[in-house]
Enzyme design. Structure first.
Site, mmCIF file in Angstrom:
data_model
loop_
_atom_site.group_PDB
_atom_site.id
_atom_site.type_symbol
_atom_site.label_atom_id
_atom_site.label_comp_id
_atom_site.label_asym_id
_atom_site.label_seq_id
_atom_site.Cartn_x
_atom_site.Cartn_y
_atom_site.Cartn_z
ATOM 1 N N CYS A 127 0.822 -1.204 0.000
ATOM 2 C CA CYS A 127 0.000 0.000 0.000
ATOM 3 C C CYS A 127 0.862 1.263 0.000
ATOM 4 C CB CYS A 127 -0.871 0.031 1.244
ATOM 5 S SG CYS A 127 -1.847 -1.445 1.458
ATOM 6 N N ARG A 141 5.189 0.290 -6.201
ATOM 7 C CA ARG A 141 5.128 -0.571 -5.013
ATOM 8 C C ARG A 141 4.210 -1.773 -5.217
ATOM 9 N NH1 ARG A 141 6.490 1.914 0.075
ATOM 10 N NH2 ARG A 141 4.951 0.549 0.985
ATOM 11 N N TRP A 183 -2.996 -2.664 -1.554
ATOM 12 C CA TRP A 183 -2.556 -4.031 -1.885
ATOM 13 C C TRP A 183 -3.324 -4.921 -0.920
ATOM 14 C CZ3 TRP A 183 0.490 -8.006 0.395
ATOM 15 C CH2 TRP A 183 1.052 -8.914 -0.508
ATOM 16 N N ASN A 206 -1.921 2.008 5.945
ATOM 17 C CA ASN A 206 -1.038 0.907 5.547
ATOM 18 C C ASN A 206 -0.809 0.044 6.774
ATOM 19 O OD1 ASN A 206 -0.793 2.182 3.129
ATOM 20 N ND2 ASN A 206 1.395 2.615 3.291
ATOM 21 N N GLY A 207 -0.719 -1.263 6.582
ATOM 22 C CA GLY A 207 -0.490 -2.151 7.724
ATOM 23 C C GLY A 207 -1.713 -3.018 7.965
ATOM 24 N N GLU A 212 22.329 -13.941 -7.258
ATOM 25 C CA GLU A 212 21.633 -12.707 -7.639
ATOM 26 C C GLU A 212 21.130 -12.776 -9.083
ATOM 27 O OE1 GLU A 212 20.370 -10.406 -6.179
ATOM 28 O OE2 GLU A 212 20.181 -8.753 -7.590
ATOM 29 N N LYS A 231 17.239 -12.361 -10.117
ATOM 30 C CA LYS A 231 16.772 -11.348 -11.068
ATOM 31 C C LYS A 231 15.922 -11.994 -12.159
ATOM 32 C CE LYS A 231 17.112 -8.371 -9.479
ATOM 33 N NZ LYS A 231 17.723 -8.338 -8.177
ATOM 34 N N GLU A 290 12.460 -13.289 -10.814
ATOM 35 C CA GLU A 290 11.458 -12.340 -10.343
ATOM 36 C C GLU A 290 10.841 -11.490 -11.455
ATOM 37 O OE1 GLU A 290 12.756 -9.706 -7.206
ATOM 38 O OE2 GLU A 290 14.647 -9.309 -8.189
ATOM 39 N N HIS A 308 26.930 -32.520 -7.334
ATOM 40 C CA HIS A 308 26.290 -33.190 -6.192
ATOM 41 C C HIS A 308 24.773 -33.244 -6.336
ATOM 42 C CE1 HIS A 308 30.109 -33.359 -4.010
ATOM 43 N NE2 HIS A 308 30.358 -32.221 -4.660
ATOM 44 N N LYS A 361 7.946 -3.669 -3.658
ATOM 45 C CA LYS A 361 9.294 -3.098 -3.546
ATOM 46 C C LYS A 361 9.831 -3.246 -2.134
ATOM 47 C CE LYS A 361 12.988 -0.995 -4.758
ATOM 48 N NZ LYS A 361 13.970 -1.901 -5.359
HETATM 49 O O1 M6R Z 1 14.838 -3.145 0.935
HETATM 50 P P1 M6R Z 1 15.622 -4.400 1.136
HETATM 51 O O2 M6R Z 1 16.960 -4.358 0.520
HETATM 52 O O3 M6R Z 1 15.711 -4.793 2.588
HETATM 53 O O4 M6R Z 1 14.789 -5.515 0.405
HETATM 54 C C1 M6R Z 1 15.161 -6.855 0.480
HETATM 55 C C2 M6R Z 1 14.439 -7.693 -0.550
HETATM 56 O O5 M6R Z 1 13.060 -7.641 -0.335
HETATM 57 C C3 M6R Z 1 14.742 -7.229 -1.981
HETATM 58 O O6 M6R Z 1 16.101 -7.234 -2.249
HETATM 59 C C4 M6R Z 1 14.017 -8.140 -2.987
HETATM 60 O O7 M6R Z 1 14.564 -9.417 -2.939
HETATM 61 C C5 M6R Z 1 14.089 -7.568 -4.397
HETATM 62 N N1 M6R Z 1 12.871 -7.872 -5.087
HETATM 63 C C6 M6R Z 1 15.204 -8.130 -5.184
HETATM 64 O O8 M6R Z 1 15.210 -7.673 -6.501
#
Ligand code: M6R
Length: 616
Positions: free
Chosen positions: A2, A28, A76, A102-103, A489, A493, A496, A512, A611
């Site tokens: 949100c 977001r 959201w 929010n929350g 990483e 990427k 996601e 393994h 985000k």
């Molecule tokens: O704001 P933060 O760095 O603490 O967020 C951590 C993860 O939620 C964030 O890196 C998430 O994995 C991203 N979607 C990665 O691209």
């Protein structure tokens, strides 16, 4: 997740600027949006399921009256399906109080039952409507809106970032916060509130950041901050060094692409002002607050983070181990609570987070502090919870990161951790000044070398590899040593934003188990840059080829051996081994971007992702 934007101003019509702020929060992720205004005639609300464009369409057809005061929200869904009626803002049943929230109000069902017995009626499935009615209930015994909000919040269990407006008080907004970010913007023509600073950068860069359980009363000319007991608090404003332009796409088709291209500048912003060339050392700002003696006193390090930040943290552990001979471990922050409660002793916990608001990460940080441990935060958002609550701080200065898939934040985090490794190494006498200077020089030289990653030929090869990968269902990312976190990483990427299944592994693990997956339809992305692990990576590539697997390799430019073995080669400039993750991650980010583009995915707002993950 949100988003909140609100404004109370000196008589100008505020609808457009509030909507503009709301659009800044689109990244977001949300499923509905709404806005409420307050005029002499009372409250007026519009809510619409779907994108903000749907709300705009509704506002064209069914205009809200001009107003100097407005609150708006992107929702959201948590309680109740995405639907017009469940979208915020929510009003009480007498249309006297309106709320954006929010929350989660955890005890909303109990509160709802109590209010229903008192005659309140409910028209939505949300917890927030309960809050609006609860505030309205207390308002009956106290005309003071602030007092009514405080009374209501005493009854509430859960988390909230909250803005409240009342029909009979168009010049006042009440804001409150508990475990869900909320900032107040101080402008020439009014006071503003938002869940995130970028939503207000077009209005102000001066902010009052609320702490947990604080409330504030905002009018066009004033703001007053209160603690949980209703005592007035004095707090300096924070000037945000982000510009409104940084929060815009700047001609790029996606924020993610813009942010990948910003990385050479991030390098400069995160590092260059901190170089102490003469001493071969690093000067962090005063909020770092760790002198040589303290740095010498630590016997071990613990790194904690989530997602991409977790991968940066893994690299930090390796770098500090290398340059300062200090042992460390890296924990997924969400697992820390379940790890054995060992004495903290002489440990420093390094907590890494782009947003500084990730619930799992904050929970772990607070647990360390509760156990008497000391926390160094590495964070991109000035004024965030991590930035305020960590005992020591390094800001990464990447500028606002909007794309849900984190790219430049990783780059800034790894850069900051490299600087930290030099600082530790110098303080502990593991590095002498000359060695320190060399490591700084290597980092300085990287900015220019990074240009290679963005050359047309490099991008053309990435696009070819992306075309191929866009047709596969699953793949493996392999790296060793410093390239292992980069492999993780790269896989994160890809999955996601393209929704293609990908796993990152230390290449030594391949034999393994994962090797069983390899056939002509199962590709491997292998990071094989010069250094201690190069020969072994070459062997891994051969092992994949021997099983008909396709190989996309990330290798140093001009590496004929890798080129002969791989189907696609993503070339990077040759750099020292410790810094190689900062060049190998770039083609992997671009590769994911190009795959998602080829598949027509929503790159900046991938499905199901937010985000900032503010719930555990
Ligand atoms: O704001 P933060 O760095 O603490 O967020 C951590 C993860 O939620 C964030 O890196 C998430 O994995 C991203 N979607 C990665 O691209």
């Amino acid at each position: 997740m949100c988003g909140i934007v609100a404004a109370v101003t000196t008589g100008t019509d505020v609808r457009a600027v509030v909507l503009q702020g709301l659009k800044t929060l689109e990244y977001r992720g949300y499923d509905s949006a709404g806005m409420a205004v307050c005029t002499e005639q009372g409250l007026d609300v519009r809510r619409k399921m779907g994108k903000i464009a749907n709300l705009e369409e509704e506002l064209d057809k069914n205009q809200l009256p001009e107003s100097a005061t407005a609150i708006a929200h992107t929702r959201w869904a948590t309680h109740g399906a995405p639907a017009d009626r469940n979208a915020h803002p929510h009003v009480d049943d007498q249309q006297q109080v309106v709320v954006v929230h929010n929350g989660i109000i955890e005890n909303y069902l109990d509160l709802r039952a109590e209010l229903a017995e008192l005659g309140h009626e409910f028209h939505t499935d949300t917890d927030t409507e309960v809050l609006a009615n609860l505030i309205a209930h207390y308002r009956k015994s106290s005309a003071d809106l602030h007092q009514a909000v405080r009374s209501a919040l005493h009854k509430v269990e859960g988390a909230y970032g909250l803005v409240v407006m009342a029909a009979d008080d168009p010049n006042t907004l009440i804001v409150a916060r508990l475990d869900s970010p909320l900032v107040v913007g101080i402008g020439e023509h009014g006071r503003y509130a938002a869940s995130d600073m970028p939503a207000l950068l077009h209005l102000t860069r001066d902010f009052l950041v609320l702490d947990n359980r604080e409330t504030a009363v905002l009018t066009p000319h004033s703001h007053a901050l209160y603690d949980v007991h209703g005592q007035v608090l004095e707090r300096d404003l924070m000037h945000c060094d982000w510009t409104p332009e940084q929060a815009e796409r700047g001609g790029y088709p996606h924020f993610m692409l813009k942010e990948i291209h910003e990385q050479p500048d991030v390098l400069a912003r995160t590092a260059f002002d901190r170089f102490h060339d003469l001493a071969g050392d690093v000067d962090f700002e005063p909020e770092f607050g760790l002198d040589d003696r303290t740095l010498q006193s630590f016997e071990r390090l613990r790194f904690m983070a989530m997602g991409t930040s977790f991968h940066a943290a893994q690299l930090g552990q390796k770098m500090i181990g290398e340059l300062a001979s200090l042992p460390g471990e890296t924990l997924n922050a969400s697992e820390f609570l379940y790890s054995p409660r060992l004495p903290e002793g002489q440990a420093l916990t390094v907590v890494v987070s782009q947003s500084g608001e990730t619930a799992d990460t904050l929970r772990a940080m607070r647990e360390v502090q509760k156990r008497g441990g000391r926390v160094l935060g590495i964070c991109n958002v000035q004024g965030s919870t991590l930035a305020r609550e960590a005992d020591h701080l390094i800001l990464t200065h990447c500028g606002p990161e909007v794309g849900v898939a984190s790219t430049k934040a990783f780059f800034g985090q790894v850069t900051a951790l490299y600087l930290l490794a030099i600082r530790f190494g110098r303080a502990r006498g593991v590095l002498n000044a000359e060695q320190g200077r060399q490591f700084l020089q290597d980092l300085r030289a990287l900015r220019h070398k990074l240009e290679y990653c963005f050359r047309e030929e490099t991008l053309a090869t990435i696009q070819q590899a992306a075309q191929y990968l866009s047709g596969v269902r699953s793949c493996l990312f392999l790296g060793r040593s410093f390239q292992h976190p980069v492999a993780l990483e790269g896989a994160l990427k890809l999955k996601e934003i393209s929704y293609i299944h990908a796993e990152g592994y230390p290449a030594g693990e391949m034999k393994h188990g994962p090797i069983a997956l390899i056939d002509a339809d199962f590709p491997v992305i292998a990071i094989a840059t010069p250094g201690t692990t190069y020969e072994k990576m070459l062997s891994n590539i051969q092992e994949v080829r021997a099983r008909d697997g396709k190989v996309v390799a990330v290798a140093a430019m001009g590496d004929d051996k890798v080129a002969a073995a791989a189907d696609y080669v993503l070339s990077v400039p040759a750099v020292p081994e410790l810094l190689a993750p900062l060049v190998t991650v770039v083609p992997l980010q671009l590769l994911s971007y190009e795959v998602a583009l080829a598949l027509g995915k929503d790159i900046d707002q991938p499905r199901n992702l937010a985000k900032s993950v503010t719930v555990e």
